[in-house]
Scaffold this motif. Structure first.
Motif, PDB file in Angstrom:
ATOM      1  N   ILE A  78       2.711  14.810  -6.018  1.00 54.34           N
ATOM      2  CA  ILE A  78       4.075  14.299  -6.155  1.00 54.34           C
ATOM      3  C   ILE A  78       4.824  14.440  -4.835  1.00 54.34           C
ATOM      4  CG2 ILE A  78       6.297  14.779  -7.230  1.00 54.34           C
ATOM      5  CD1 ILE A  78       4.642  13.216  -9.004  1.00 54.34           C
ATOM      6  N   ASN A  79       4.647  15.577  -4.203  1.00 50.35           N
ATOM      7  CA  ASN A  79       5.301  15.753  -2.908  1.00 50.35           C
ATOM      8  C   ASN A  79       4.830  14.724  -1.904  1.00 50.35           C
ATOM      9  OD1 ASN A  79       6.670  17.908  -3.893  1.00 50.35           O
ATOM     10  ND2 ASN A  79       5.473  19.471  -2.832  1.00 50.35           N
ATOM     11  N   THR A  80       3.537  14.425  -1.941  1.00 46.18           N
ATOM     12  CA  THR A  80       2.983  13.445  -1.010  1.00 46.18           C
ATOM     13  C   THR A  80       3.505  12.054  -1.345  1.00 46.18           C
ATOM     14  OG1 THR A  80       0.971  14.767  -1.225  1.00 46.18           O
ATOM     15  CG2 THR A  80       0.853  12.837   0.172  1.00 46.18           C
ATOM     16  N   LEU A  81       3.579  11.728  -2.639  1.00 43.94           N
ATOM     17  CA  LEU A  81       4.033  10.401  -3.066  1.00 43.94           C
ATOM     18  C   LEU A  81       5.446  10.116  -2.572  1.00 43.94           C
ATOM     19  CD1 LEU A  81       3.136   9.608  -6.787  1.00 43.94           C
ATOM     20  CD2 LEU A  81       2.788   8.155  -4.825  1.00 43.94           C
ATOM     21  N   PHE A  82       6.310  11.092  -2.751  1.00 42.42           N
ATOM     22  CA  PHE A  82       7.699  10.838  -2.402  1.00 42.42           C
ATOM     23  C   PHE A  82       8.082  11.435  -1.062  1.00 42.42           C
ATOM     24  CE2 PHE A  82       8.674   8.563  -6.077  1.00 42.42           C
ATOM     25  CZ  PHE A  82       7.943   9.107  -7.111  1.00 42.42           C
ATOM     26  N   VAL A 111      17.746  13.619  -5.632  1.00 39.58           N
ATOM     27  CA  VAL A 111      18.216  12.299  -5.223  1.00 39.58           C
ATOM     28  C   VAL A 111      17.613  12.021  -3.868  1.00 39.58           C
ATOM     29  CG1 VAL A 111      20.199  10.910  -4.615  1.00 39.58           C
ATOM     30  CG2 VAL A 111      20.354  12.510  -6.502  1.00 39.58           C
ATOM     31  N   ILE A 112      16.813  10.961  -3.784  1.00 34.44           N
ATOM     32  CA  ILE A 112      16.279  10.633  -2.467  1.00 34.44           C
ATOM     33  C   ILE A 112      16.772   9.248  -2.087  1.00 34.44           C
ATOM     34  CG2 ILE A 112      14.307  12.144  -2.566  1.00 34.44           C
ATOM     35  CD1 ILE A 112      12.576  10.053  -3.491  1.00 34.44           C
ATOM     36  N   GLU A 113      16.918   9.061  -0.784  1.00 36.41           N
ATOM     37  CA  GLU A 113      17.517   7.828  -0.320  1.00 36.41           C
ATOM     38  C   GLU A 113      16.646   7.171   0.729  1.00 36.41           C
ATOM     39  OE1 GLU A 113      21.571   8.214   0.730  1.00 36.41           O
ATOM     40  OE2 GLU A 113      21.513   6.440   2.019  1.00 36.41           O
ATOM     41  N   GLU A 114      16.570   5.853   0.648  1.00 36.12           N
ATOM     42  CA  GLU A 114      15.792   5.135   1.652  1.00 36.12           C
ATOM     43  C   GLU A 114      16.394   3.755   1.821  1.00 36.12           C
ATOM     44  OE1 GLU A 114      11.105   5.072   2.205  1.00 36.12           O
ATOM     45  OE2 GLU A 114      11.796   3.481   0.865  1.00 36.12           O
ATOM     46  N   GLY A 115      16.670   3.373   3.039  1.00 38.61           N
ATOM     47  CA  GLY A 115      17.199   2.035   3.298  1.00 38.61           C
ATOM     48  C   GLY A 115      18.488   1.783   2.546  1.00 38.61           C
ATOM     49  N   GLY A 116      19.303   2.812   2.377  1.00 41.05           N
ATOM     50  CA  GLY A 116      20.569   2.622   1.682  1.00 41.05           C
ATOM     51  C   GLY A 116      20.439   2.644   0.166  1.00 41.05           C
ATOM     52  N   VAL A 117      19.225   2.719  -0.334  1.00 44.07           N
ATOM     53  CA  VAL A 117      19.044   2.733  -1.790  1.00 44.07           C
ATOM     54  C   VAL A 117      18.844   4.164  -2.252  1.00 44.07           C
ATOM     55  CG1 VAL A 117      17.628   1.904  -3.689  1.00 44.07           C
ATOM     56  CG2 VAL A 117      17.935   0.485  -1.668  1.00 44.07           C
ATOM     57  N   LYS A 118      19.639   4.535  -3.262  1.00 43.41           N
ATOM     58  CA  LYS A 118      19.517   5.905  -3.765  1.00 43.41           C
ATOM     59  C   LYS A 118      18.688   5.909  -5.028  1.00 43.41           C
ATOM     60  CE  LYS A 118      23.982   8.044  -2.622  1.00 43.41           C
ATOM     61  NZ  LYS A 118      24.633   6.844  -2.202  1.00 43.41           N
ATOM     62  N   MET A 119      17.756   6.848  -5.069  1.00 41.55           N
ATOM     63  CA  MET A 119      16.971   6.976  -6.294  1.00 41.55           C
ATOM     64  C   MET A 119      17.129   8.377  -6.843  1.00 41.55           C
ATOM     65  SD  MET A 119      12.981   6.267  -7.105  1.00 41.55           S
ATOM     66  CE  MET A 119      12.036   7.435  -6.229  1.00 41.55           C
ATOM     67  N   LYS A 120      17.511   8.446  -8.124  1.00 45.76           N
ATOM     68  CA  LYS A 120      17.563   9.762  -8.751  1.00 45.76           C
ATOM     69  C   LYS A 120      16.190   9.980  -9.397  1.00 45.76           C
ATOM     70  CE  LYS A 120      20.074  12.628 -12.023  1.00 45.76           C
ATOM     71  NZ  LYS A 120      19.123  12.536 -13.139  1.00 45.76           N
ATOM     72  N   LEU A 121      15.396  10.762  -8.712  1.00 46.29           N
ATOM     73  CA  LEU A 121      14.025  10.970  -9.164  1.00 46.29           C
ATOM     74  C   LEU A 121      13.938  12.249  -9.977  1.00 46.29           C
ATOM     75  CD1 LEU A 121      10.908  10.399  -8.869  1.00 46.29           C
ATOM     76  CD2 LEU A 121      11.003  11.912  -6.914  1.00 46.29           C
ATOM     77  N   GLU A 296      -7.801   6.803  -2.416  1.00 45.30           N
ATOM     78  CA  GLU A 296      -6.956   5.670  -2.813  1.00 45.30           C
ATOM     79  C   GLU A 296      -5.505   6.046  -2.995  1.00 45.30           C
ATOM     80  OE1 GLU A 296      -9.156   4.534  -6.181  1.00 45.30           O
ATOM     81  OE2 GLU A 296     -10.813   3.769  -4.970  1.00 45.30           O
ATOM     82  N   PHE A 297      -5.077   7.059  -2.294  1.00 42.66           N
ATOM     83  CA  PHE A 297      -3.693   7.476  -2.424  1.00 42.66           C
ATOM     84  C   PHE A 297      -2.735   6.343  -2.085  1.00 42.66           C
ATOM     85  CE2 PHE A 297       0.001   9.951  -2.371  1.00 42.66           C
ATOM     86  CZ  PHE A 297       0.751   9.494  -1.311  1.00 42.66           C
ATOM     87  N   ALA A 298      -3.044   5.624  -1.009  1.00 38.82           N
ATOM     88  CA  ALA A 298      -2.140   4.552  -0.582  1.00 38.82           C
ATOM     89  C   ALA A 298      -2.025   3.485  -1.674  1.00 38.82           C
ATOM     90  CB  ALA A 298      -2.629   3.941   0.725  1.00 38.82           C
ATOM     91  N   LEU A 299      -3.155   3.235  -2.371  1.00 38.87           N
ATOM     92  CA  LEU A 299      -3.108   2.250  -3.453  1.00 38.87           C
ATOM     93  C   LEU A 299      -2.198   2.728  -4.575  1.00 38.87           C
ATOM     94  CD1 LEU A 299      -6.825   1.099  -3.859  1.00 38.87           C
ATOM     95  CD2 LEU A 299      -4.961  -0.097  -2.729  1.00 38.87           C
ATOM     96  N   LEU A 300      -2.317   4.024  -4.905  1.00 39.65           N
ATOM     97  CA  LEU A 300      -1.482   4.571  -5.972  1.00 39.65           C
ATOM     98  C   LEU A 300      -0.014   4.472  -5.595  1.00 39.65           C
ATOM     99  CD1 LEU A 300      -1.133   6.211  -8.621  1.00 39.65           C
ATOM    100  CD2 LEU A 300      -1.136   8.238  -7.207  1.00 39.65           C
ATOM    101  N   ARG A 301       0.277   4.845  -4.357  1.00 47.13           N
ATOM    102  CA  ARG A 301       1.664   4.838  -3.927  1.00 47.13           C
ATOM    103  C   ARG A 301       2.238   3.432  -3.967  1.00 47.13           C
ATOM    104  NH1 ARG A 301       2.133   5.803   1.920  1.00 47.13           N
ATOM    105  NH2 ARG A 301       1.140   3.775   1.768  1.00 47.13           N
ATOM    106  N   ASP A 302       1.470   2.490  -3.448  1.00 49.96           N
ATOM    107  CA  ASP A 302       1.958   1.111  -3.453  1.00 49.96           C
ATOM    108  C   ASP A 302       2.159   0.630  -4.878  1.00 49.96           C
ATOM    109  OD1 ASP A 302       0.019  -0.048  -0.585  1.00 49.96           O
ATOM    110  OD2 ASP A 302       1.853   1.139  -0.764  1.00 49.96           O
TER     111      ASP A 302
END
Lengths: 357, 365
Positions: A78-82, A111-121, A296-302
């Protein structure tokens, strides 16, 4: 401009309450079909930009649950994903890691933010799952938690004076960690997925995949896929919810070839070929987490974040939640008149029906 | 002055020759959850393919499977020394959703072997006692956990007074060196905490050379052994084939001491402590079992003493021992088989000798 947004679907999100069908992936530049006689540019396509702006202001919720035996690398993944320290382990001071006697449900929000978009994870961890000698029914606390979130949402929805934006604590995605035995699924895996694939989106993944060689991985994945099919377990993306041919072909490819994703997680960085990469260092080589030839981590993340994030939420809302809602209301003999705005707790008969499913 | 030489210093080599003729019996048990690399490791240890025709059941088949005990025998010969190795496997261990008491069949099996030996030992015909007692149990711990799981602890506590336990971390290529260290440390702490007696390596004699002592200390330090098993060759260029597992990021070598403890395990099990394992089984574990068994039967203490004095007159079946499910006829058959085999071997040798002497005679003539 609008075409750019359409391709990057994670920017295009809709408000929580609207139960609309998914937007078609490509917004045509030229108007097609019947309404083809527009004399000039109206500007309808700017709706996407407007939605985007709204989303950026309000942000959105995403709730992900991780289930699996202890030691399979759930928190690290999870830490790696986000790309941040969002797991339960990072939140608690006590790193002692004692196996709890029963399955506990621990939800941590960030709450993580990327490109101005906030996500409450919100990451929901389930320590104690599958760790005891007797693991009978250890999925019950998990099923109960998921249903409780649906119940919460239902109560809010049925209210006369509804909140503008109902807080969404429903579990959108459940990552199920399969132990890389190389043989087949374990009976506990089957039992869990049988019970829960109809209640929540399950994404099975093969944990700690760096213990398998390429051939072993292929064989194991094939076996797992076959076993899931033979047992009638539909993991996400479910075949029945593919909306059109495009979805179907895309999802078919994922379902039949890539899933379950064989992943490796890590929060340590190493220097490989002059670049700093996340990985694991062993005496015989460095395993790079984001290298597709390694795992296949990158596949999962995508898959989870970049392409199917919105779909996960929609299927949760339109399918799983609606199923729950229909059952509950049926149980109460039809839609409650707005006179009783307090719904009675689920009856025992319904609970037993759900369990026997 | 060196004529005053009695000659009993030749005793060890006489013993050696006798035991070489007799051959060695060794029973090794492997236990642990499925999928930890047990079969692969056994094949790597003894350079055989004992599990060629194995079918791995899928999860739905395993839902209703109970633990079974399987025995496989193989004869290995190296430099004239024969070892009759019996492998005891425990498929189904820890596989079910409810694994309560899943170790009971294993405990019962070990005790049955002791029982059998006790009856044989107390019997009349002690010439061909088959020693089917389990001399060593390799217990596989998962590298994915955080140390011993509740099931591991329950199993080890049930068997630690009955068999020599050698804990092993399977599929150790899942771990980085640091993780391996942490896991080993955790397991050692847990074993101590739970008061589980694993097999203790005897301290080496003070007159052994420094090298041996160092090796011995290293070996003790690396328990539980973190092993990798493989029957595939990864590097053909070397003088000897190098067995290992080939990954996209490198090859983990089975016999490389920096990669895993396979060499230590093999050295310990086969090269240095084989005999000690048998002795501890006989002198400590079996004697403990025997004492407990006879004590529990000797509650009216007179009965035991009386029956022991009647030994010479009565047949084996009248000794107050717990009844075995094993039929007497089966046992007799096994004994006869053993005798037959020995006689056949002797016959072959004599024939060979006769042919040789005939040849010599014809030369002379």
């Amino acid at each position: 401009m609008s075409k750019g947004f359409a391709e990057n679907r994670t920017d295009v999100t809709m408000s929580e309450l609207v139960a609309e069908p998914r937007p078609k992936p490509a917004v045509p530049m030229k108007p097609l079909g019947i309404s083809s006689n527009l004399l000039g540019y109206i500007g309808i396509d700017t709706i996407i930009e407007q939605m985007r702006k709204k989303t950026m202001k309000t942000g959105f919720d995403f709730n992900i649950m991780v289930v699996g035996q202890s030691g399979l690398g759930k928190s690290t993944l999870i830490n790696t994903l986000f790309k941040s320290q969002v797991s339960r382990k990072s939140a608690s001071w006590n790193r002692e890691e004692k196996i709890p006697k029963t399955v506990e449900i621990k939800a941590i929000g960030h709450v993580i933010e990327e490109g101005g978009v906030k996500m409450k994870l919100t990451v929901i961890d389930t320590p104690g799952f599958g760790d005891q000698i007797n693991n009978e029914n250890c999925w019950e606390p998990i099923e109960k938690y998921i249903n409780e979130q649906y119940e919460k949402f239902l109560k809010e929805e049925v209210n006369i004076a509804r909140k503008k934006r109902i807080p969404d604590t429903r579990v959108h995605c459940c990552l199920y960690f399969i132990s890389p035995t190389g043989h087949s699924l374990r009976p506990l895996d089957l039992e869990f997925m049988k019970h829960l694939s109809k209640v929540v989106n399950i994404v099975p993944i093969i944990a700690k995949a760096d213990t398998m060689t390429l051939e072993e991985k292929m064989e194991f994945k094939q076996r797992v896929r076959k076993e899931l099919e033979v047992n009638g377990i539909e993991f996400y993306p479910q075949k029945e919810f593919d909306e059109d041919l495009e979805d179907k072909t895309e999802n078919d490819k994922i379902r039949q070839e890539s899933m379950p994703f064989a992943v490796v997680g890590s929060d340590k960085e190493y220097q490989v070929n002059g670049k700093r990469v996340l990985g694991r260092k062993t005496p015989w080589g460095i395993i790079e987490v984001e290298n597709l030839t390694h795992c296949e981590f990158a596949l999962l993340r995508d898959f989870v974040i970049r392409t199917h994030l919105q779909d996960l939420k929609e299927v949760t809302h339109n399918i799983h939640y609606e199923t729950y809602r229909a059952r509950r209301l049926n149980d109460n003999g039809g839609l409650p008149r707005h006179l009783l705005h307090q719904i009675s707790p689920p009856s025992r008969a319904w609970k037993n029906k759900a369990r026997r499913r | 002055m060196d004529k005053e030489y009695v000659g009993f210093a030749a005793l060890p080599s006489q013993l050696h020759r006798k035991s070489v003729k007799k051959g060695f019996d060794f029973t090794l048990m492997v236990a642990g959850e499925s999928g930890l690399g047990k079969s692969t490791l056994i094949n790597s240890l003894f350079l055989t393919d004992l599990y060629k025709d194995r079918l791995i059941p899928d999860a739905s088949a395993r839902l209703s499977q109970t633990l079974t005990i399987e025995r496989r025998g193989v004869e290995i010969e190296e430099e004239g020394i024969k070892v009759k190795l019996t492998l005891v496997d425990t498929p189904g261990f820890g596989d079910a959703v409810d694994n309560g008491d899943c170790w009971m069949p294993v405990v019962r099996f070990i005790e049955e072997q002791f029982e059998q030996y006790l009856r044989d030992e107390s019997g009349l015909n002690r010439k061909n006692i088959q020693d089917s007692r389990v001399h060593c149990c390799l217990y596989f711990i998962s590298p994915f956990g955080r140390g011993l799981r509740p099931l591991d602890v329950a199993f080890l506590r049930a068997v630690h007074e009955k068999v020599n336990i050698v804990p092993v971390i399977g599929k150790a290529d899942a771990l980085t060196p640091k993780e391996t260290q942490i896991l080993k440390q955790k397991i050692r702490e847990q074993l101590e905490e739970q008061e589980i007696n694993i097999y203790q390596f005897p301290d080496c004699d003070s007159d052994e050379d420094e090298d041996f002592k160092k090796q011995d200390a290293e070996m003790k330090e690396s328990i539980p052994f973190a092993v990798i098993g493989s029957s595939t060759v990864v590097r053909d260029g070397a003088t000897r084939p190098v067995r290992g597992r080939l990954y996209p990021w490198g090859a983990a070598e089975v016999e490389n001491p920096y990669h895993c403890d396979f060499l230590n395990l093999r050295r310990m099990l086969v090269q240095t402590h084989l005999q000690d394992l048998k002795e501890v089984t006989h002198d400590l574990l079996y004697e403990g079992y025997r004492a407990r068994c006879l004590q529990s039967l000797a509650r009216p203490g007179a009965r035991e003493r009386a029956s022991r004095s009647k030994l010479s007159r009565q047949s084996a079946t009248e000794i107050p021992l717990p009844m075995l499910p094993l039929a007497d006829t089966e046992k007799l058959i096994r004994e006869k088989d053993e005798e037959l085999r020995r006689m056949q071997e002797m016959l072959e040798k004599m024939q060979a000798q006769m042919q040789q002497s005939q040849g010599e005679q014809s030369d002379v003539l």
